[in-house]
Design a protein around this motif. Structure first.
Motif, PDB file in Angstrom:
ATOM      1  N   GLY A   1      -6.055  -1.379   2.332  1.00 50.03           N
ATOM      2  CA  GLY A   1      -5.453  -0.141   2.820  1.00 50.03           C
ATOM      3  C   GLY A   1      -5.614  -0.056   4.326  1.00 50.03           C
ATOM      4  O   GLY A   1      -6.216  -0.933   4.945  1.00 50.03           O
ATOM      5  N   SER A   2      -5.082   0.988   4.916  1.00 49.20           N
ATOM      6  CA  SER A   2      -5.219   1.163   6.362  1.00 49.20           C
ATOM      7  C   SER A   2      -6.527   1.874   6.686  1.00 49.20           C
ATOM      8  O   SER A   2      -7.242   2.335   5.790  1.00 49.20           O
ATOM      9  CB  SER A   2      -4.042   1.974   6.899  1.00 49.20           C
ATOM     10  OG  SER A   2      -4.320   3.350   6.790  1.00 49.20           O
TER      11      SER A   2
ATOM     12  N   THR B   1      -6.979   4.739   7.709  1.00 46.68           N
ATOM     13  CA  THR B   1      -6.953   6.103   7.175  1.00 46.68           C
ATOM     14  C   THR B   1      -7.498   6.148   5.747  1.00 46.68           C
ATOM     15  O   THR B   1      -8.163   7.120   5.363  1.00 46.68           O
ATOM     16  CB  THR B   1      -5.515   6.660   7.228  1.00 46.68           C
ATOM     17  OG1 THR B   1      -5.078   6.635   8.589  1.00 46.68           O
ATOM     18  CG2 THR B   1      -5.452   8.093   6.722  1.00 46.68           C
ATOM     19  N   ALA B   2      -7.232   5.114   4.967  1.00 46.20           N
ATOM     20  CA  ALA B   2      -7.780   5.040   3.605  1.00 46.20           C
ATOM     21  C   ALA B   2      -9.304   5.027   3.662  1.00 46.20           C
ATOM     22  O   ALA B   2      -9.977   5.681   2.856  1.00 46.20           O
ATOM     23  CB  ALA B   2      -7.254   3.799   2.887  1.00 46.20           C
TER      24      ALA B   2
ATOM     25  N   GLY C   1      -4.316  -4.367   7.036  1.00 48.88           N
ATOM     26  CA  GLY C   1      -4.243  -4.440   5.575  1.00 48.88           C
ATOM     27  C   GLY C   1      -5.569  -4.240   4.874  1.00 48.88           C
ATOM     28  O   GLY C   1      -5.607  -3.871   3.709  1.00 48.88           O
TER      29      GLY C   1
END
Lengths: 382, 382
Positions: free
Chosen positions: A61-62, A64-65, A201
């Motif tokens: 995830g990015s 932010t995740a 990623g």
């Protein structure tokens, strides 16, 4: 000309050939012994990078995740939190906390200014009932190029005794010292396309024992970002869901390169590039956006008075294929940003300044003598 | 021997060289025009794959992230949902829905059996008050190698008139026909390391207009997986958070290869490989785990009576470097699974069967004549 792009944005940052090649091999089974060895090795490497004995978990995830995971795994509905906000990523923390129904008290500073540690101290000291569950802030505020004093603020959090220290270290980790354990940080969130020198990623969440205790009480709903299963599977060198296997190969390779260079050398390099970028811009009369002495080691924001920053940025891209970052939100057109995060060497800094100077000259906007910026930067890099 | 691994698991699946090379280039800025062109192109390609005019959004994350997004963007706390459960991924839907406080009515079938569409019809017809907000199920149940009759079940959902049809199509999309619009599906979730022929790290959620209307009412907390910002930025060929840029390159390349082959040819190839794998296993007296006529086009689960499936699987790996999948949960040791999903050609099927036969023979466990399985498979592939 194709394939000549140079990235000088705060992410994606440039990626070494070695890392691209590691990433480009055929995937393997994510439940295989061979992949477990990769997970085991990268876990050790990540602990080294975070200067911690705590768990450092990998999420596909990015960044932010990872930020969201930090909140939803440690807090509960209605919890009172102090949130620092002096830029776009501080704002994101506030939005994120509010999206989960937290009771958010915002400590603001103007864009370009650092957060005031004393404001946190005051709010924490006034909290006699110990109702503040967490202090949440961004270490390196990428939108403004400001580094916040996370060390001092986390010291105040520890003095409070109950609150957790939750930090977005997305553009500080791997650029300057972020010793998780000795600073007493509870949650450190970061992303792969930054100091890690690899493509976007993967994101990373390091969690202290205090944070894990809070995890047991946390009632915010979660599934993909529930770190419980990540911790459990990490103990078996595995992941709860199919991870981005090829990005793991890149991670192992990039962290290996970082270990070869050494943390001190990496931090010194970023500090040197910040100093050179700042000196170069000042020498050609382009004011820095971040308050003096508070510039981020990852990115230098420049506010060129009377110059359309977007025009400058676009011309540098067209003429020299160097991608600088623009201003975000209300800073669009007023600010451009030079990324010097991750796989950046002295040559890249000189090149960027030369390109900016040359572009200013061709636009008739150079306020000094061509080469002044380069000379000032070179004096630092020498 | 290094680098000789052949993946025959249901993900990660084999990746073409062309796709690996596309992925291995240097990252570019995710806010650049060049990257917008990639987003624009892949969005069109994704619509083609889903046979839809709806939005197909790309999340950096695993297939589970896409499943979760499907639920939290369309439903609200306490909503009543019907959830199909005939395997590990059906169970995951149930867990996920419960984690968000949904009122879950489970329609079960034994592992190895398909979900009974008539059970859904009955429950939907009995719902006079139209309180069922969604019907949630897995199309291809990877743990058991069973394909559920999503077409018929979604027809019953449309007859109900109020409920949404939410489907995990992680191992069916790109393996068999999943025409989102003509079947009236509302949410289709999938992941990159499956029929997409690319590495893990991206997941996909397609949302119908009905699903978007439900999004407006949904009160489940969300941030990273809130599809609102994904839709808004997708309209500008962009993403709300930094996406896995290199995986996007792989996606564009892989979908291009799929378009060259054509949907019909892709589906026919998977059906042919399923038939060949099934015939091969039957010919050597290895029973199939999935009920007759309900085998998945992505994976064939085999339950070799009196044989330790893990021993067989491990020996195939050691002797021939072919990675088959094991049984999950209570099926461990009882079942092995042959993945024939994505970038798999006839040769791979013959090879896998030859390796399984040869291994059985060397273990003294071959129940027929060496080559029986190969002959049966070859007759199908001919």
């Amino acid at each position: 000309m194709q394939d000549k792009l140079t990235l000088m944005i705060p992410g994606p940052t440039p990626v070494p050939e070695t890392v691209l090649k590691a990433m480009g091999r055929h995937p393997i089974g994510h439940r295989s012994g061979e992949f477990q060895a990769v997970v085991r090795h990268t876990t050790e490497q990540l602990r080294w990078l975070h200067q911690t004995k705590a768990d450092v978990l990998v999420i596909t995830g990015s960044g932010t995740a990872a930020m969201e995971a930090g909140i939803i795994n440690t807090l509960s509905y209605g919890d009172k939190v102090l949130c620092g906000d002096n830029g776009k990523f501080g704002q994101r923390w506030v939005k994120l906390a509010k999206a989960y129904g937290l009771d958010v008290q915002v400590i603001k500073a103007d864009w370009g200014q650092p957060l005031d540690p004393e404001a946190f101290k005051k709010a924490l000291e006034a909290d006699n009932g110990k109702t503040i569950k967490a202090v949440i802030l961004t270490h390196s505020e990428t939108s403004t190029g400001v580094i916040n004093d996370l060390e001092t603020i986390s010291k105040y959090v520890r003095t409070h005794g109950k609150a957790l220290a939750i930090a977005d270290c997305v553009t500080s980790l791997g650029a300057c010292n972020v010793p998780m354990d000795s600073w007493g940080l509870d949650v450190v969130a970061s992303g792969s396309q930054k100091g890690y020198m690899m493509p976007p990623g993967l994101s990373f969440v390091a969690m202290s024992e205090r944070a894990w205790q809070a995890h047991q009480q946390s009632d915010l709903p979660k599934f993909y970002l529930d770190l419980g299963p990540y911790r459990k599977t990490a103990a078996q060198d595995s992941n709860p869901f199919t991870p981005a296997v090829n990005l793991y190969f890149a991670l192992e390779s990039a962290l290996g390169m970082m270990q070869s260079e050494g943390l001190e050398a990496i931090f010194e390099r970023h500090a040197r590039h910040r100093a050179a970028a700042q000196a170069g811009m000042k020498a050609i009369c382009l004011p820095l956006y971040a308050a003096e002495g508070h510039g981020s080691p990852a990115i230098t924001a420049v506010a060129p008075e009377g110059i359309d920053a977007e025009q400058l940025r676009k011309t540098v891209k067209e003429k020299f294929d160097i991608l600088l970052a623009g201003g975000q939100d209300h800073l669009k057109g007023k600010v451009f940003r030079i990324g010097h995060l991750g796989f950046v060497c002295d040559r890249d800094i000189l090149t960027a300044i030369a390109a900016i100077e040359s572009t200013l000259q061709s636009l008739g906007l150079h306020k000094g003598n061509m080469g002044d910026g380069l000379a000032a930067a070179a004096a630092i890099l020498r």
